[in-house]
Design a protein around this motif. Structure first.
Motif, PDB file in Angstrom:
ATOM      1  N   ARG A   1       0.703  -1.105   0.177  1.00 45.67           N
ATOM      2  CA  ARG A   1       0.098  -0.114   0.133  1.00 45.67           C
ATOM      3  C   ARG A   1       0.988   1.066  -0.176  1.00 45.67           C
ATOM      4  O   ARG A   1       0.593   2.286  -0.818  1.00 45.67           O
ATOM      5  CB  ARG A   1      -0.849  -0.062   1.023  1.00 45.67           C
ATOM      6  CG  ARG A   1      -1.659   1.055   1.429  1.00 45.67           C
ATOM      7  CD  ARG A   1      -2.556   1.298   2.709  1.00 45.67           C
ATOM      8  NE  ARG A   1      -1.764   1.203   3.955  1.00 45.67           N
ATOM      9  CZ  ARG A   1      -0.954   2.019   4.413  1.00 45.67           C
ATOM     10  NH1 ARG A   1      -0.722   3.341   3.881  1.00 45.67           N
ATOM     11  NH2 ARG A   1      -0.509   1.668   5.677  1.00 45.67           N
TER      12      ARG A   1
ATOM     13  N   ASN B   1       4.868  10.495  -5.095  1.00 47.08           N
ATOM     14  CA  ASN B   1       4.261  11.670  -4.605  1.00 47.08           C
ATOM     15  C   ASN B   1       4.987  12.653  -4.078  1.00 47.08           C
ATOM     16  O   ASN B   1       6.043  12.557  -3.180  1.00 47.08           O
ATOM     17  CB  ASN B   1       3.403  10.820  -3.169  1.00 47.08           C
ATOM     18  CG  ASN B   1       2.501  12.119  -2.446  1.00 47.08           C
ATOM     19  OD1 ASN B   1       2.544  13.292  -2.692  1.00 47.08           O
ATOM     20  ND2 ASN B   1       1.716  11.370  -1.819  1.00 47.08           N
TER      21      ASN B   1
ATOM     22  N   GLU C   1       1.251   4.348  -2.848  1.00 50.34           N
ATOM     23  CA  GLU C   1       0.851   5.724  -2.585  1.00 50.34           C
ATOM     24  C   GLU C   1       1.973   6.663  -2.730  1.00 50.34           C
ATOM     25  O   GLU C   1       1.889   7.694  -2.857  1.00 50.34           O
ATOM     26  CB  GLU C   1       0.483   5.726  -0.706  1.00 50.34           C
ATOM     27  CG  GLU C   1      -0.824   5.072  -0.462  1.00 50.34           C
ATOM     28  CD  GLU C   1      -1.301   4.930   0.922  1.00 50.34           C
ATOM     29  OE1 GLU C   1      -0.345   5.675   1.619  1.00 50.34           O
ATOM     30  OE2 GLU C   1      -2.459   4.793   1.315  1.00 50.34           O
TER      31      GLU C   1
END
Length: 210
Positions: A84, A132, A88
């Motif tokens: 996960r 990100n 992200e």
């Protein structure tokens, strides 16, 4: 000679060696998990690293790390945490079947448990990743051939009040210096992938326990 760790035989060997640790640790509570992405870059096996954003809070901002982060109560286990967090942070989807297993845990200064998860992510074009910007300043890879060269390996000895406390590995001469817990996890990974090639100076890094 660089081992063919990405061959089917190499994968089977690693999965077999990690099976016990994986069964024991994957569902055990931990503070955080990271993914150790084994990839092919321009045909060469490499490990993928991130440079944490300098805008993050805390003392780890600007550090080299593997993608990962804190375990969430909604995560099924540490493997799902690592996958996960990688999605992200990097926009990289890694199917669970590409996970080879769980490496031995490491511990930060607060004695929190961090679990490394090894996965083969296959051929990778760094330009295809979408990191990100709130979490990652840069993504880079280090070929195993680079990490296995002794001139790129070092050790840092830590003392407190004039007394020796512990020694940690350091990997040098890449885009960024790999040190701290990330270097320890890198050493664990090299011991697994290249047992006949990687010859660390120490029998194993001694981490601070208190």
């Amino acid at each position: 000679m660089l081992p063919d760790c990405l061959s089917a035989e190499g994968e089977r060997r690693c999965r077999r060696l990690l099976a016990g640790t994986t069964a024991r640790l994957r569902s055990r509570p931990a503070a955080a998990a990271v993914l150790v992405p084994l990839c092919l870059v321009r045909g060469a096996p490499a490990l993928l690293y991130t440079l944490r954003s300098s805008r993050l809070a805390g003392r780890h901002r600007g550090d080299v790390s593997f993608p990962g982060g804190k375990c969430d109560p909604a995560d099924q286990d540490v493997i799902h945490t690592a996958l996960r967090e990688t999605r992200e942070e990097l926009g990289l989807e890694v199917p669970e079947e590409q996970v080879w297993g769980v490496l031995q845990p490491v511990y930060d200064r607060e004695k929190a448990t961090i679990v490394p998860v090894l996965a083969s992510v296959g051929p990778l074009d760094l330009q295809s990743l979408r990191p990100n910007p709130k979490e990652v300043d840069e993504v880079f890879e280090l070929p195993l051939a680079h990490l296995l060269q002794t001139q790129n390996q070092g050790y840092t000895h830590f003392c407190k009040h004039g007394h020796f406390r512990y020694t940690l590995p350091v990997f040098l001469h890449g885009p960024h210096r790999v040190w701290g817990i990330t270097a320890v996890i890198t050493e664990f990974t090299l011991k697994l992938l290249a047992p006949g090639v990687y010859q660390p100076f120490l029998a194993g890094p001694e981490l601070p326990r208190g």
